[in-house]
Design a protein around this motif. Structure first.
Motif, mmCIF file in Angstrom:
data_model
loop_
_atom_site.group_PDB
_atom_site.id
_atom_site.type_symbol
_atom_site.label_atom_id
_atom_site.label_comp_id
_atom_site.label_asym_id
_atom_site.label_seq_id
_atom_site.Cartn_x
_atom_site.Cartn_y
_atom_site.Cartn_z
ATOM 1 N N THR A 73 0.818 -1.223 0.000
ATOM 2 C CA THR A 73 0.000 0.000 0.000
ATOM 3 C C THR A 73 0.846 1.266 0.000
ATOM 4 N N HIS A 74 2.160 1.125 -0.115
ATOM 5 C CA HIS A 74 2.987 2.306 -0.373
ATOM 6 C C HIS A 74 2.713 2.845 -1.777
ATOM 7 N N ALA A 75 2.237 1.957 -2.678
ATOM 8 C CA ALA A 75 1.850 2.371 -4.033
ATOM 9 C C ALA A 75 0.440 2.959 -3.989
ATOM 10 N N HIS A 76 0.256 4.112 -4.604
ATOM 11 C CA HIS A 76 -1.024 4.828 -4.523
ATOM 12 C C HIS A 76 -2.188 3.982 -5.040
ATOM 13 N N GLU A 77 -1.986 3.273 -6.151
ATOM 14 C CA GLU A 77 -3.078 2.478 -6.730
ATOM 15 C C GLU A 77 -3.553 1.410 -5.755
ATOM 16 N N HIS A 78 -2.623 0.649 -5.168
ATOM 17 C CA HIS A 78 -3.007 -0.402 -4.222
ATOM 18 C C HIS A 78 -3.676 0.190 -2.987
ATOM 19 N N ARG A 79 -3.156 1.308 -2.539
ATOM 20 C CA ARG A 79 -3.713 1.948 -1.345
ATOM 21 C C ARG A 79 -5.154 2.399 -1.573
ATOM 22 N N GLU A 80 -5.407 3.048 -2.711
ATOM 23 C CA GLU A 80 -6.749 3.555 -2.995
ATOM 24 C C GLU A 80 -7.747 2.424 -3.224
ATOM 25 N N ARG A 81 -7.314 1.371 -3.889
ATOM 26 C CA ARG A 81 -8.222 0.239 -4.125
ATOM 27 C C ARG A 81 -8.604 -0.417 -2.799
ATOM 28 N N LEU A 82 -7.614 -0.578 -1.899
ATOM 29 C CA LEU A 82 -7.922 -1.182 -0.602
ATOM 30 C C LEU A 82 -8.854 -0.280 0.201
ATOM 31 N N ARG A 83 -8.621 1.021 0.188
ATOM 32 C CA ARG A 83 -9.501 1.959 0.895
ATOM 33 C C ARG A 83 -10.925 1.887 0.362
ATOM 34 N N ASN A 84 -11.064 1.857 -0.950
ATOM 35 C CA ASN A 84 -12.392 1.858 -1.559
ATOM 36 C C ASN A 84 -13.154 0.563 -1.286
ATOM 37 N N TRP A 85 -12.431 -0.564 -1.223
ATOM 38 C CA TRP A 85 -13.094 -1.859 -1.069
ATOM 39 C C TRP A 85 -13.167 -2.332 0.379
ATOM 40 N N PHE A 86 -12.515 -1.634 1.308
ATOM 41 C CA PHE A 86 -12.519 -2.087 2.693
ATOM 42 C C PHE A 86 -13.932 -2.208 3.273
ATOM 43 N N PRO A 87 -14.876 -1.295 2.966
ATOM 44 C CA PRO A 87 -16.235 -1.483 3.500
ATOM 45 C C PRO A 87 -16.841 -2.827 3.102
ATOM 46 N N TYR A 88 -16.613 -3.264 1.870
ATOM 47 C CA TYR A 88 -17.121 -4.577 1.458
ATOM 48 C C TYR A 88 -16.359 -5.691 2.171
ATOM 49 N N ILE A 89 -15.039 -5.571 2.239
ATOM 50 C CA ILE A 89 -14.219 -6.599 2.886
ATOM 51 C C ILE A 89 -14.622 -6.779 4.342
ATOM 52 N N LEU A 90 -14.966 -5.680 5.014
ATOM 53 C CA LEU A 90 -15.352 -5.737 6.425
ATOM 54 C C LEU A 90 -16.826 -6.065 6.622
ATOM 55 N N GLY A 91 -17.579 -6.254 5.544
ATOM 56 C CA GLY A 91 -18.986 -6.625 5.662
ATOM 57 C C GLY A 91 -19.933 -5.458 5.822
ATOM 58 N N ALA A 92 -19.425 -4.218 5.753
ATOM 59 C CA ALA A 92 -20.318 -3.053 5.838
ATOM 60 C C ALA A 92 -21.155 -2.919 4.573
#
Length: 660
Positions: A175-194
């Motif tokens: 996640t030091h790479a901007h693309e990976h960081r932004e994708r993880l941020r955007n998808w974290f609500p789904y990953i966490l079940g929100a």
């Protein structure tokens, strides 16, 4: 999602040597200990590479030069999966994979030919993880950071390599790479079940409904904008009609709109009965009608086929759910193979007839038991309904709506043409100017009639607005935000529980930190009651403890979800590095581990105890792999810890005989 590492395999370039196989225990804290430069830190890049990474960080030279293939065996709920990938050539990663799956997979002594490519492996891993087929913006035109979630995105949550595990600025892999960081941020609500599939489906449907509403509102606005001027225009039209002798009533500015409309319609009832329409006019009009009828028939057929496809998808989806539930219930209820196996082991007599004179009764019963086990495994392997059903259903609905819209437009053209054709044959009896006038008059009547009666625009807009509001409720960002906050609170509390047994300052064991999805960071409360990011906390021992606590808490949280797409393993690379500094080397240096003082020993031991406690508490539902210098003197007496191998005294990841 049960997805644990069973074996790591490295095939030598020379077929004269057997492959190097490193077995791991499921549901344990697996430790690979060893001296420096033995290959420990290559484990994460190798596993990442085998799991279809688009880049390769496997160390160059020895670990690449004498190797032909890398491989990993994965254990899921129902099967084992072997994924092997050819060694990269130079800076170019290989697109050649060897893939196999089954209840038990065999490891070939060498790999002759690949049977899969990168895209195929990614697709298989996406299916195993049951990641959704939707993009976050509900559009097929994927935006870079909101495109479909992939299995590869989840690697951020399972790998803690050497430069991440004690990093105060970065919590997650790559996640030091901007693309990976932004994708993880955007998808974290789904990953966490929100968010779930229903929310994503509603969001995708919202895109279409909103687009359609905007289109209809613009069309209605254009029509509505001329309504004020219509009164004056219609009065003018009626005065011209009076000049043609086809309208005799008096109208003025005080005449009501509905009366003007009725008067204009009456003109078409009283047109004189003589005509100048030529045969060519009629032939051309009939040709147009025929072409429109053919187009309408073609679209009607397409609509019928599309409706059938939609019905078939719904039936298949329903049948898939019912069949999967019944099969799993049947297998779970009976457990015939286990019952047969128990009575066979408990008795020396033949379970079938009760006789003790059948010397082969146990071997024969083993065959029967194997057959039942195979059936039960197949029953349990019936997967949850793929998210592709929902995606296909939405796409068919959109296609059906487009066909219906096209048919509606065609019908309007058809109706106008029929009317014009009839008027041309029966009504238009005067000069060319009168025909043009009547055409304009009729168009004006149709436009204003829609406005007066509410019209088709308003009806469709009203229906779509109802659906839009319902979809907004399902995809309500306020509700998603609330669920996300609750998830972050649970994870933060879990971090606190693990910090109580790790080497951190006492104050961090009393108040739960804050895990932030938006920042992908952890905040702690300072003495002056202000919250500060981890980067502002001193000491690498604090940083590594927060990393370990976070990863344990996340795995525990994922296991509590009804369904999680995150693999159930975590790999830490040298978490004890903050306690055991490297020793300077000289030409005459003989490598040996540094001596540890009692305080450092306790701190490192607390790491293993904390991780093992989490794994054991979850009954082995998740797996941890630790790559470290620390040996069994540190972790040997800890329950739940399994030493995989010790690489010292010439023993390494790549055997010396491969290159000596």
């Amino acid at each position: 999602m049960k997805f644990q590492i069973l074996k790591l395999i490295i095939w030598p370039k020379s077929e004269g040597f057997a492959p190097q196989i490193i077995p791991f225990a499921l549901g344990k804290v697996n430790v690979i200990t060893g001296a420096s430069r033995t290959g420990k830190s290559a484990i994460i890049p190798i596993i990442d590479y085998c799991l279809a990474s688009s880049d390769c960080f496997i160390p160059i030279d020895t670990i690449r030069d004498y190797v032909s293939w890398y491989g990993v065996v994965i254990k899921t709920d129902n099967e084992q999966i072997l994924i092997a990938r050819k060694v990269p050539v130079g800076n170019k990663v290989s697109n050649e994979f060897c893939f196999s799956r089954g209840l038990i997979v065999s490891i070939p002594p060498f790999i002759e030919e690949p049977n899969e490519k990168t895209d195929g492996i990614k697709h298989i891993l996406n299916v195993i993880a049951t990641v959704p087929y939707f993009s976050l913006n509900g559009s097929e035109d994927e935006e870079k950071y909101k495109a479909r979630l992939g299995f590869r995105d989840l690697m951020a949550l399972v790998f803690q390599n050497q430069d991440i595990v004690a990093n105060q600025n970065i919590l997650f892999y790559k996640t030091h790479a901007h693309e990976h960081r932004e994708r993880l941020r955007n998808w974290f609500p789904y990953i966490l079940g929100a968010e779930n599939i229903e929310v994503l489906t509603a969001r995708q449907r919202l895109q279409f409904v909103e687009k359609r509403l905007n289109q209809l509102r613009k069309e209605y606005g254009r029509v509505n904008s001329v309504s004020a001027a219509w009164m004056g225009n219609m009065i003018g039209h009626l005065k011209i009609a009076h000049e043609y002798g086809i309208f005799n009533d008096d109208v003025s500015d005080e005449t009501r709109p509905e009366n003007l409309l009725a008067a204009a319609k009456q003109i078409f009832v009283n047109i004189p009965e003589y005509s100048k329409t030529s045969l060519d006019n009629i032939v051309y009009a009939n040709k147009e009608i025929t072409e429109l009828e053919m187009d309408e028939e073609r679209i009607s057929i397409q609509i019928g086929l599309t409706k059938k496809r939609l019905s078939d998808v719904k039936r298949l989806k329903s049948g898939f759910i019912d069949y999967g539930v019944s099969q799993r219930k049947r297998a779970d209820r009976l457990h015939i193979s286990q019952w047969l196996e128990n009575i066979t082991l408990e008795s020396s007599e033949c379970p079938a007839c009760g006789s003790s004179e059948h010397p082969k009764s146990k071997s024969e019963m083993s065959k029967v038991i194997s057959a039942f086990k195979k059936y039960e495994d197949q029953s349990r392997s019936v997967a949850e309904i793929p998210t592709s059903f929902s995606r296909e259903e939405e796409l068919i609905k959109v296609e059906l709506q487009e066909l219906l819209d096209e048919k509606e437009k065609l019908q309007k053209r058809f109706d106008l043409l029929i009317a014009r054709d009839k008027d041309a044959q029966a009504d238009f009896q005067r000069k060319k100017e009168m025909f043009l006038f009547l055409g304009h008059l009729k168009a004006s009547i149709e436009t204003f009639e829609k406005l007066v009666d509410g019209g088709e625009f308003q009806k469709e807009i009203a229906l779509l607005e109802l659906e839009y509001n319902d979809l907004l409720d399902k995809a309500d960002q306020g509700k998603v935000k609330k669920r996300l906050e609750n998830a972050a609170a649970v994870i933060s509390q879990g971090i606190l529980e693990h910090l109580k047994t790790l080497d951190v300052e006492d104050k961090y064991r009393k108040i739960a930190p804050k895990f932030s999805v938006r920042d992908l960071n952890i905040s702690v409360l300072s003495n002056d009651n202000n919250w500060h990011f981890l980067a502002e906390v001193g000491s690498a021992s604090n940083w590594v403890s927060f990393h370990i606590a976070l990863m344990c808490s996340l795995q525990e949280y994922f296991l509590e979800l009804e369904s999680s797409c995150v693999p159930s393993f975590v790999i830490f690379d040298q978490p004890s590095q903050v306690y055991f500094p490297k020793i300077k080397r000289t030409d005459s240096y003989v490598e040996e581990d540094p001596e540890y003082d009692n305080e450092d020993i306790s701190a490192v031991k607390s790491m293993f105890k904390t991780i093992a406690k989490s794994v054991v508490a979850k009954k082995g539902a998740w797996q941890c792999i630790v790559l470290d210098h620390a040996d069994s003197d540190i972790y040997g007496d800890i329950d739940g810890v399994h030493e995989v191998v010790e690489w010292r005294n010439g023993k390494k990841l790549i055997p010396e005989e491969w290159y000596s």
